[in-house]
Design a protein around this motif. Sequence first.
Motif, PDB file in Angstrom:
ATOM      1  N   UNK A  78       0.855  -1.188   0.000  1.00  0.00           N
ATOM      2  CA  UNK A  78       0.000   0.000   0.000  1.00  0.00           C
ATOM      3  C   UNK A  78       0.889   1.236   0.000  1.00  0.00           C
ATOM      4  N   UNK A  79       0.269   2.382  -0.280  1.00  0.00           N
ATOM      5  CA  UNK A  79       1.062   3.615  -0.336  1.00  0.00           C
ATOM      6  C   UNK A  79       1.564   3.984   1.056  1.00  0.00           C
ATOM      7  N   UNK A  80       2.829   4.364   1.131  1.00  0.00           N
ATOM      8  CA  UNK A  80       3.352   4.920   2.374  1.00  0.00           C
ATOM      9  C   UNK A  80       2.849   6.356   2.481  1.00  0.00           C
ATOM     10  N   UNK A  81       2.476   6.768   3.661  1.00  0.00           N
ATOM     11  CA  UNK A  81       1.950   8.125   3.829  1.00  0.00           C
ATOM     12  C   UNK A  81       2.951   8.969   4.604  1.00  0.00           C
ATOM     13  N   UNK A  82       3.043  10.228   4.224  1.00  0.00           N
ATOM     14  CA  UNK A  82       3.929  11.141   4.945  1.00  0.00           C
ATOM     15  C   UNK A  82       3.453  11.281   6.386  1.00  0.00           C
ATOM     16  N   UNK A  83       2.133  11.249   6.556  1.00  0.00           N
ATOM     17  CA  UNK A  83       1.566  11.345   7.907  1.00  0.00           C
ATOM     18  C   UNK A  83       1.938  10.157   8.771  1.00  0.00           C
ATOM     19  N   UNK A  84       2.366   9.038   8.156  1.00  0.00           N
ATOM     20  CA  UNK A  84       2.759   7.842   8.897  1.00  0.00           C
ATOM     21  C   UNK A  84       1.582   7.252   9.639  1.00  0.00           C
ATOM     22  N   UNK A  85       1.870   6.305  10.534  1.00  0.00           N
ATOM     23  CA  UNK A  85       0.792   5.667  11.278  1.00  0.00           C
ATOM     24  C   UNK A  85       0.044   6.643  12.177  1.00  0.00           C
ATOM     25  N   UNK A  86       0.674   7.799  12.469  1.00  0.00           N
ATOM     26  CA  UNK A  86       0.010   8.771  13.371  1.00  0.00           C
ATOM     27  C   UNK A  86      -0.930   9.700  12.614  1.00  0.00           C
ATOM     28  N   UNK A  87      -1.170   9.425  11.330  1.00  0.00           N
ATOM     29  CA  UNK A  87      -2.051  10.299  10.546  1.00  0.00           C
ATOM     30  C   UNK A  87      -3.355  10.541  11.275  1.00  0.00           C
ATOM     31  N   UNK A 130      -7.362  12.121  10.999  1.00  0.00           N
ATOM     32  CA  UNK A 130      -8.363  12.166   9.926  1.00  0.00           C
ATOM     33  C   UNK A 130      -8.122  13.382   9.038  1.00  0.00           C
ATOM     34  N   UNK A 131      -7.725  14.490   9.702  1.00  0.00           N
ATOM     35  CA  UNK A 131      -7.548  15.734   8.962  1.00  0.00           C
ATOM     36  C   UNK A 131      -6.394  15.608   7.958  1.00  0.00           C
ATOM     37  N   UNK A 132      -5.230  15.075   8.417  1.00  0.00           N
ATOM     38  CA  UNK A 132      -4.100  14.972   7.484  1.00  0.00           C
ATOM     39  C   UNK A 132      -4.371  13.898   6.432  1.00  0.00           C
ATOM     40  N   UNK A 178       2.833  17.142   6.813  1.00  0.00           N
ATOM     41  CA  UNK A 178       1.756  17.906   6.183  1.00  0.00           C
ATOM     42  C   UNK A 178       1.192  18.846   7.238  1.00  0.00           C
ATOM     43  N   UNK A 179       0.969  20.080   6.841  1.00  0.00           N
ATOM     44  CA  UNK A 179       0.295  21.015   7.729  1.00  0.00           C
ATOM     45  C   UNK A 179      -1.068  21.292   7.097  1.00  0.00           C
ATOM     46  N   UNK A 216      11.108  25.189   5.698  1.00  0.00           N
ATOM     47  CA  UNK A 216      10.324  25.951   4.716  1.00  0.00           C
ATOM     48  C   UNK A 216       8.983  25.265   4.460  1.00  0.00           C
ATOM     49  N   UNK A 217       8.093  26.045   3.846  1.00  0.00           N
ATOM     50  CA  UNK A 217       6.718  25.575   3.686  1.00  0.00           C
ATOM     51  C   UNK A 217       6.289  25.779   2.232  1.00  0.00           C
TER      52      UNK A 217
END
Length: 382
Positions: free
Chosen positions: A109-118, A120-122, A211-212, A223-224
């Motif tokens: 599956x896709x790895x997410x930048x949010x990781x396992x701590x994602x 709902x919002x991210x 992700x913010x 940087x953002x």
Amino acid sequence: MNRIEDCRRILVVGNGIAGQTACDSLRAAGFDGSLTIVGDEPRTAYSRPALSKALLVDGGSPELAPPLHRATELLGMAAVGLDVESRRVHLDDGTDLPYDGLVIASGSRARRLGGPESTEKTESTELTLRTLGDAWVLRERLAAQPSVVVVGAGPLGMEIASAALSVGCEVTVVADGRPMLSHLGPHLSDAFTATAIAQGLTIVDGSAARIDAPRGVILRDGSRIEADLIVTAIGDIPNTEWLATSALTTDGRLEADSRGRIRPNIVAAGDVAAIPTRCGVRRIPLWSSAIEQAKVAAVALLSGDDAPELDLDPYFWTEQFGLNLKATGHLPVSGEPEFLVGERPEGPSVMRWTHDDGQGVAVAVNHRIAIPRLRRMASATG
Ligand SMILES: Cc1cc2nc3c(=O)[nH]c(=O)nc-3n(C[C@H](O)[C@H](O)[C@H](O)COP(=O)(O)OP(=O)(O)OC[C@H]3O[C@@H](n4cnc5c(N)ncnc54)[C@H](O)[C@@H]3O)c2cc1C
């Protein structure tokens, strides 16, 4: 076991190309017993590579040719556990499926930048592209021509960026190093990057940290980057959680031998499995690798040591920014190529490199050529 006549019930977990190929190969090898394939996606198998190419760009279908195997397909059901001793797979509806032989083809599956701590919002902010459902969502969102930031500059990230640019979005790619460098090598990476920039892609050199939500990507240097749509393409994670108590995995890693075997009556194939390669035991999460692994694993399940070992003849392709690349042989390549056709990497061209061990790599760009011919060109006899 491992005689065809002892193996009357084969269960395949994972309804992707590896699972489907394993089923076809089992039938082709003479298996006429009970064959069941379980897939957690609620639809028949489809082509994942087509998602970031045909489907995203022009709505082209990812349909696969109908299977030949006459297996019972249990779709929309997930395997949640495996009991190796009693030879049973537990499903998420509370039932068990017994087997004599098991094919593990649960992919990744896709790895997410949010990781396992994602949160709902991210999660709703961070789009990924792995499934047909993901592709439909992304295609719909791109149609509104949002500004897009794609995190990850591997082939998938660059294909997504290309598709977004082609429908009129303003696109920025966050690249941790030169785009596709580790996949293709410097020569091709430079050629593809230059073409992408010439078409309007912005590339930011940096490593994304988080992700913010809802619009920001924060890089490790603080940087953002802001965009209407954030898509990440930062690799994949093998789907091995359902094997957690089976003792077949180590730290989530499922290692198969050169015939795809985990145990005499359990084989694995495709993105889920780490296999012996010229660079050590590792996963090769590519379409043609999943097919070749599944063919070998199916025969190994029926014939044991009499089955041939996996001998991967790698094939890779990508379509992006008007460039269509096909490659046979082991990528990445270093140094300058020998041009067999044309004289510019952007094509139409066929280039050849030779690794130190004498193995050749042939790469065609924007040149129609049959794969067997490209393979012959790689081995310097074409
Ligand atoms: C957008 C995209 C573009 C790509 N482009 C290319 C390309 O151009 N060239 C290339 O070589 N490769 C490409 N790839 C990679 C290629 O698609 C994969 O290597 C290939 O699909 C792997 O097949 P698989 O059957 O091993 O796994 P998958 O395709 O992941 O199939 C596994 C299936 O098992 C299901 N599953 C998972 N866990 C369970 C469970 N517990 N119970 C039941 N079912 C389960 C999954 O949902 C999935 O349907 C691309 C991938 C993507 C996502």
